[in-house]
Design an enzyme around this catalytic site. Structure first.
Site, PDB file in Angstrom:
ATOM      1  N   ASP A 161     -10.205  42.397   2.305  1.00 26.24           N
ATOM      2  CA  ASP A 161      -9.101  43.269   1.883  1.00 26.24           C
ATOM      3  C   ASP A 161      -9.613  44.276   0.845  1.00 26.24           C
ATOM      4  OD1 ASP A 161      -7.099  41.509   3.274  1.00 26.24           O
ATOM      5  OD2 ASP A 161      -7.908  40.096   1.835  1.00 26.24           O
ATOM      6  N   HIS A 189      -4.122  36.369   0.772  1.00 28.67           N
ATOM      7  CA  HIS A 189      -4.722  37.100   1.900  1.00 28.67           C
ATOM      8  C   HIS A 189      -3.695  37.100   3.039  1.00 28.67           C
ATOM      9  CE1 HIS A 189      -7.421  38.584   4.899  1.00 28.67           C
ATOM     10  NE2 HIS A 189      -7.330  37.481   5.614  1.00 28.67           N
TER      11      HIS A 189
END
Ligand SMILES: NC(=O)C1=CN([C@@H]2O[C@H](COP(=O)(O)OP(=O)(O)OC[C@H]3O[C@@H](n4cnc5c(N)ncnc54)[C@H](O)[C@@H]3O)[C@@H](O)[C@H]2O)C=CC1
Ligand SMILES: O=C([O-])CC(=O)C(=O)O
Length: 333
Positions: A161, A189
């Protein structure tokens, strides 16, 4: 061949798609440096050991100078023996239309067993990265089932990410990723994660200025793009991110082992100590600096109302996931 003793690295899900990139990068020295020989302990379920043999043949055929040896296992207890780094990748990936937390029950059980196996077999210097989804809560499950291992040895991956956020910001500003620092991913996440540019620097100046203080882009393009990038890749590729996930795992462990440079920080999901109001014990993503094989949450960042509410939303989801694995009996209440 280097003079150093080989370091054992265990990788689970070794016949899977992430491992098909990851193992080769580790063996090439990308993770622990180009003077550090490695020995790979590869774990799979019994049905995948045949395919794993093929991966071993290919590893052998690369003639990597740093690959000192390799073994395959279908028993986590044996795979984790002597492993200084354990990358828990093996788990079912989501498919189109699923959220990562839909995998909680099926994958959570894997991490109960592997947490116990780590507890009983891993050496004192073990460091664990959980990649298998839902990564933060699977990490919590493994950690809670390994009470004898210090909690700070358990981390989960939000580096993909982080890298996605760097790439989007580079694309918007026209500045290469190498000149963007202090990016932060907070929370889970998952689609609730909060990619935070308010502390980031682009060529040394505040990223918010570098994007022309464009709140519309930030809220309606940047944040959702990073949050939903995993699903976008699944939609386009028909399978979840693999090479970029492997690359992020390499980045995560390399920085943890060898240190973050020049005052910069990276995003790592780590057990919270209560910093920034995140409940103690949840495995949540924070800005972290690493040195001497240890990570530390960057302290003292100012968090405005907007960021606070985004972080809180993701932490609320982590709390729900923790409660779900508790009620499934995967972690002690
Ligand atoms: N944290 C992150 O940023 C990311 C996480 N992921 C997650 O990583 C995981 C793996 O993804 P892929 O490699 O694409 O999946 P894959 O299905 O290609 O490979 C997974 C492998 O794990 C093995 N496996 C299943 N149970 C196991 C067990 N108990 N012990 C050892 N091995 C076991 C399977 O046999 C399979 O070979 C998925 O959960 C995926 O969602 C994927 C991308 C990014
Ligand atoms: O989206 C998925 O399921 C795989 C993943 O975690 C990612 O690509 O970030």
């Amino acid at each position: 061949m280097s003079e150093k003793q080989p370091v054992k690295v265990a990788v689970t899900g070794a016949a899977g798609q992430i491992a098909y990139s990851l193992l080769f990068r580790i063996a090439n020295g990308d993770m622990l440096g180009n003077e550090q020989p490695v020995h790979l302990n590869m774990l799979e379920i019994p049905q995948a050991l045949g395919a794993l043999e093929g991966v071993c043949m290919e590893l052998e055929d690369c003639a990597f100078p740093l690959l000192a040896g390799m073994d395959t296992f279908d028993d986590p207890a044996r795979a984790f023996e002597g492993a200084s780094y354990v990358l828990l990748v093996g788990a079912r990936p989501r498919t189109k239309g699923m959220e990562r937390k839909d995998l909680l029950e099926a994958n959570g059980r894997i991490f109960t067993e592997q947490g116990r196996a780590l507890n009983d077999n891993a050496p004192d210097d073990v460091r664990v990265l959980v990649v298998g989804n839902p990564a933060n809560t699977n990490c919590l499950v493994a950690m809670e089932n390994a009470p004898d291992i210090p909690r700070e040895r358990f981390t989960a991956m939000t580096r993909l990410d982080h890298n996605r956020a760097l790439a989007q910001l580079a694309r918007k500003t026209g500045v290469p990723v190498s000149r963007i620092t202090r990016m932060t991913i907070w929370g889970n996440h998952s689609t609730t994660q909060y990619p935070d540019v308010f502390h980031a620097l682009v060529d040394g100046r505040p990223a918010f200025d570098a994007i022309g203080r464009d709140r519309n882009w930030l809220e309606n393009e940047f944040i959702p793009t990073v949050q939903k990038r995993g699903a976008a890749v699944i939609e386009a590729r028909g399978a979840s991110s693999a090479a970029s996930a492997a690359n992020a795992a390499i980045d995560h462990v390399r920085d943890w082992a060898l240190g973050t440079a020049n005052g910069d920080w990276v995003s790592m999901a780590v057990p919270s100590d209560g910093s920034y109001g995140v409940d103690e014990g949840l495995v949540s993503s924070f800005p972290c600096r690493c040195a001497g094989g240890n990570w530390e949450i960057v302290q003292g960042l100012e968090i405005d109302e907007f960021s606070r509410s985004r972080i809180e939303a993701s932490v609320a989801e982590l709390r729900e996931e923790r409660d779900a694995v508790r009620s499934l009996g995967l972690v002690p209440a």
